[in-house]
Design a protein around this motif. Structure first.
Motif, PDB file in Angstrom:
ATOM      1  N   MET A   1      37.798  26.841  46.808  1.00 58.24           N
ATOM      2  CA  MET A   1      37.154  25.553  46.557  1.00 58.24           C
ATOM      3  C   MET A   1      36.509  25.008  47.821  1.00 58.24           C
ATOM      4  SD  MET A   1      39.782  23.785  43.822  1.00 58.24           S
ATOM      5  CE  MET A   1      41.268  24.247  44.750  1.00 58.24           C
ATOM      6  N   ALA A   2      37.177  25.197  48.973  1.00 59.82           N
ATOM      7  CA  ALA A   2      36.563  24.790  50.238  1.00 59.82           C
ATOM      8  C   ALA A   2      35.268  25.551  50.472  1.00 59.82           C
ATOM      9  CB  ALA A   2      37.539  25.020  51.393  1.00 59.82           C
ATOM     10  N   THR A   3      35.271  26.836  50.139  1.00 57.30           N
ATOM     11  CA  THR A   3      34.061  27.654  50.281  1.00 57.30           C
ATOM     12  C   THR A   3      32.954  27.140  49.369  1.00 57.30           C
ATOM     13  OG1 THR A   3      35.357  29.612  50.867  1.00 57.30           O
ATOM     14  CG2 THR A   3      33.126  29.984  50.055  1.00 57.30           C
ATOM     15  N   GLY A   4      33.287  26.836  48.141  1.00 60.92           N
ATOM     16  CA  GLY A   4      32.291  26.333  47.201  1.00 60.92           C
ATOM     17  C   GLY A   4      31.685  25.019  47.653  1.00 60.92           C
ATOM     18  N   LEU A   5      32.522  24.113  48.146  1.00 61.03           N
ATOM     19  CA  LEU A   5      32.021  22.827  48.621  1.00 61.03           C
ATOM     20  C   LEU A   5      31.153  23.010  49.861  1.00 61.03           C
ATOM     21  CD1 LEU A   5      35.237  20.694  48.061  1.00 61.03           C
ATOM     22  CD2 LEU A   5      33.061  20.405  46.872  1.00 61.03           C
ATOM     23  N   ALA A   6      31.579  23.917  50.755  1.00 57.29           N
ATOM     24  CA  ALA A   6      30.786  24.179  51.957  1.00 57.29           C
ATOM     25  C   ALA A   6      29.423  24.750  51.590  1.00 57.29           C
ATOM     26  CB  ALA A   6      31.536  25.134  52.886  1.00 57.29           C
ATOM     27  N   GLN A   7      29.399  25.662  50.640  1.00 57.93           N
ATOM     28  CA  GLN A   7      28.133  26.258  50.216  1.00 57.93           C
ATOM     29  C   GLN A   7      27.217  25.225  49.559  1.00 57.93           C
ATOM     30  OE1 GLN A   7      29.478  29.490  47.737  1.00 57.93           O
ATOM     31  NE2 GLN A   7      29.694  30.915  49.451  1.00 57.93           N
ATOM     32  N   ALA A   8      27.827  24.175  48.998  1.00 59.93           N
ATOM     33  CA  ALA A   8      27.043  23.102  48.388  1.00 59.93           C
ATOM     34  C   ALA A   8      26.600  22.061  49.419  1.00 59.93           C
ATOM     35  CB  ALA A   8      27.847  22.436  47.282  1.00 59.93           C
ATOM     36  N   GLY A   9      26.985  22.255  50.688  1.00 60.94           N
ATOM     37  CA  GLY A   9      26.502  21.387  51.748  1.00 60.94           C
ATOM     38  C   GLY A   9      27.511  20.440  52.341  1.00 60.94           C
ATOM     39  N   ALA A  10      28.762  20.537  51.923  1.00 60.61           N
ATOM     40  CA  ALA A  10      29.776  19.620  52.440  1.00 60.61           C
ATOM     41  C   ALA A  10      30.288  20.056  53.813  1.00 60.61           C
ATOM     42  CB  ALA A  10      30.953  19.541  51.474  1.00 60.61           C
ATOM     43  N   ARG A  11      30.605  19.082  54.649  1.00 59.21           N
ATOM     44  CA  ARG A  11      31.397  19.336  55.847  1.00 59.21           C
ATOM     45  C   ARG A  11      32.846  19.349  55.374  1.00 59.21           C
ATOM     46  NH1 ARG A  11      30.732  17.110  61.600  1.00 59.21           N
ATOM     47  NH2 ARG A  11      32.750  17.549  62.589  1.00 59.21           N
ATOM     48  N   VAL A  12      33.567  20.411  55.671  1.00 58.41           N
ATOM     49  CA  VAL A  12      34.889  20.624  55.103  1.00 58.41           C
ATOM     50  C   VAL A  12      35.976  20.258  56.109  1.00 58.41           C
ATOM     51  CG1 VAL A  12      36.475  22.368  54.192  1.00 58.41           C
ATOM     52  CG2 VAL A  12      34.064  22.424  53.546  1.00 58.41           C
ATOM     53  N   VAL A  13      36.995  19.570  55.629  1.00 56.55           N
ATOM     54  CA  VAL A  13      38.186  19.285  56.420  1.00 56.55           C
ATOM     55  C   VAL A  13      39.352  20.010  55.761  1.00 56.55           C
ATOM     56  CG1 VAL A  13      39.647  17.509  57.436  1.00 56.55           C
ATOM     57  CG2 VAL A  13      37.271  16.984  56.857  1.00 56.55           C
ATOM     58  N   MET A  14      39.950  20.957  56.463  1.00 61.01           N
ATOM     59  CA  MET A  14      41.035  21.747  55.887  1.00 61.01           C
ATOM     60  C   MET A  14      42.368  21.247  56.412  1.00 61.01           C
ATOM     61  SD  MET A  14      39.353  25.571  56.076  1.00 61.01           S
ATOM     62  CE  MET A  14      40.532  26.280  54.927  1.00 61.01           C
ATOM     63  N   ASN A  15      43.354  21.210  55.529  1.00 63.39           N
ATOM     64  CA  ASN A  15      44.698  20.738  55.877  1.00 63.39           C
ATOM     65  C   ASN A  15      45.747  21.790  55.541  1.00 63.39           C
ATOM     66  OD1 ASN A  15      47.188  19.467  54.079  1.00 63.39           O
ATOM     67  ND2 ASN A  15      47.055  18.622  56.139  1.00 63.39           N
ATOM     68  N   ALA A  16      46.784  21.860  56.363  1.00 65.93           N
ATOM     69  CA  ALA A  16      47.985  22.657  56.090  1.00 65.93           C
ATOM     70  C   ALA A  16      49.059  22.219  57.073  1.00 65.93           C
ATOM     71  CB  ALA A  16      47.708  24.155  56.222  1.00 65.93           C
ATOM     72  N   ARG A  17      50.295  22.622  56.811  1.00 64.69           N
ATOM     73  CA  ARG A  17      51.383  22.332  57.754  1.00 64.69           C
ATOM     74  C   ARG A  17      51.367  23.295  58.926  1.00 64.69           C
ATOM     75  NH1 ARG A  17      56.418  22.917  53.850  1.00 64.69           N
ATOM     76  NH2 ARG A  17      55.127  24.718  53.303  1.00 64.69           N
ATOM     77  N   ASP A  18      51.001  24.539  58.663  1.00 62.66           N
ATOM     78  CA  ASP A  18      51.040  25.594  59.663  1.00 62.66           C
ATOM     79  C   ASP A  18      49.704  25.619  60.411  1.00 62.66           C
ATOM     80  OD1 ASP A  18      50.882  28.085  61.014  1.00 62.66           O
ATOM     81  OD2 ASP A  18      52.306  28.994  59.625  1.00 62.66           O
ATOM     82  N   ALA A  19      49.697  25.102  61.635  1.00 62.61           N
ATOM     83  CA  ALA A  19      48.445  24.973  62.393  1.00 62.61           C
ATOM     84  C   ALA A  19      47.801  26.328  62.671  1.00 62.61           C
ATOM     85  CB  ALA A  19      48.710  24.232  63.704  1.00 62.61           C
ATOM     86  N   GLN A  20      48.623  27.351  62.910  1.00 61.00           N
ATOM     87  CA  GLN A  20      48.068  28.673  63.208  1.00 61.00           C
ATOM     88  C   GLN A  20      47.342  29.249  62.004  1.00 61.00           C
ATOM     89  OE1 GLN A  20      50.927  31.511  64.685  1.00 61.00           O
ATOM     90  NE2 GLN A  20      49.429  33.146  64.897  1.00 61.00           N
ATOM     91  N   ARG A  21      47.969  29.218  60.855  1.00 64.92           N
ATOM     92  CA  ARG A  21      47.322  29.729  59.640  1.00 64.92           C
ATOM     93  C   ARG A  21      46.110  28.876  59.267  1.00 64.92           C
ATOM     94  NH1 ARG A  21      51.288  30.929  54.819  1.00 64.92           N
ATOM     95  NH2 ARG A  21      49.384  31.945  54.085  1.00 64.92           N
ATOM     96  N   LEU A  22      46.199  27.577  59.536  1.00 61.09           N
ATOM     97  CA  LEU A  22      45.081  26.692  59.267  1.00 61.09           C
ATOM     98  C   LEU A  22      43.876  27.065  60.122  1.00 61.09           C
ATOM     99  CD1 LEU A  22      43.987  24.166  57.823  1.00 61.09           C
ATOM    100  CD2 LEU A  22      45.021  22.790  59.651  1.00 61.09           C
ATOM    101  N   ASP A  23      44.120  27.327  61.401  1.00 60.85           N
ATOM    102  CA  ASP A  23      43.027  27.727  62.292  1.00 60.85           C
ATOM    103  C   ASP A  23      42.403  29.047  61.848  1.00 60.85           C
ATOM    104  OD1 ASP A  23      43.221  25.496  63.903  1.00 60.85           O
ATOM    105  OD2 ASP A  23      44.562  26.445  65.356  1.00 60.85           O
ATOM    106  N   GLN A  24      43.242  29.969  61.373  1.00 60.69           N
ATOM    107  CA  GLN A  24      42.730  31.252  60.900  1.00 60.69           C
ATOM    108  C   GLN A  24      41.834  31.067  59.673  1.00 60.69           C
ATOM    109  OE1 GLN A  24      46.348  33.443  60.251  1.00 60.69           O
ATOM    110  NE2 GLN A  24      46.604  33.993  62.411  1.00 60.69           N
TER     111      GLN A  24
END
Length: 230
Positions: free
Chosen positions: A1-24
């Protein structure tokens, strides 16, 4: 869904508890050309939620679209289900949508504009043995979505839900690997297969767009027809 929104022109903000996996995950999305920020915090910690949302909007700008997608699953006989595990599941699947939804909606209300998409499940409408707590949590998401829309639509917000059917995800890895279950699912689903995560993009982008300006409080089932067929 983040990919779909990004492809539609959105600036994406991703969230998770695990900062390392989030950065990946963010790095993978940036590699496609997307503009991505990361915001690590635990969505079940109301203080952390409010602090993170407030700090982000103050430093980066408004959050116009929110997708509440935190979720977990624990399977087991209901009569033996651990109460502490039940509480943990509900905090993750339900409380998080309220905490983050409320924190973001307060700013959306002030701007009189915003889109919230909660992630429900085919289990919002159906049940299977061994997952009653999960079913309860996803039924709650569907009704929370209705409540959010009822309270916030007059302030210019659109709040809807997507209810995925059975998709090939990490959460369902054991079921995908179960030959008997996969055979049952293919026979039970009119489209005859597991869903692919990319197939959630269309509903998400639609609900986040002006095309859904008069769609409010609805749950869209993206399930290959499983809830439409006996």
């Amino acid at each position: 869904m983040a990919t779909g929104l990004a492809q539609a022109g959105a600036r994406v903000v991703m969230n998770a508890r695990d900062a390392q996996r989030l950065d990946q995950a963010a790095a993978q999305l940036r590699a496609t050309g997307a503009v991505v920020d990361v915001l690590p915090f635990d969505v079940t910690d109301v203080d952390a939620v409010q602090r993170a949302i407030s700090d982000y909007e103050a430093s980066k700008g408004p959050i116009d679209i929110l997708v509440n997608n935190a979720g977990m699953q624990h399977r087991g006989p209901l009569e033996d289900f651990d109460p502490a595990t039940f509480d943990h599941l509900m905090r993750t699947n339900v409380n998080s949508a309220f905490y983050v939804g409320q924190a973001v909606a307060r700013n959306m209300i002030a701007r009189r504009s915003g889109k919230i998409v909660n992630i429900a499940s085919v289990q919002s409408a159906l049940a299977r043995p061994g997952i009653a707590p999960y079913t309860a949590s996803k039924g709650a998401i569907t009704n929370l979505t209705k409540g959010m829309a009822t309270d916030w639509a007059r302030h210019g917000l659109n709040v809807n839900a997507i209810a995925p059917g059975y998709f090939e995800t990490e959460l369902n890895a054991a079921l995908v690997a179960d030959v008997d279950f996969s055979a049952w699912l293919e026979n039970r689903t009119p489209q005859g297969r597991w869903g692919k995560v990319e197939e959630l993009q269309g509903a998400c982008v639609f609900l986040a767009s002006d095309a859904a300006s008069f769609v409010n409080g609805q749950t869209i089932y993206v399930d290959g027809g499983i809830t439409a067929s006996l």
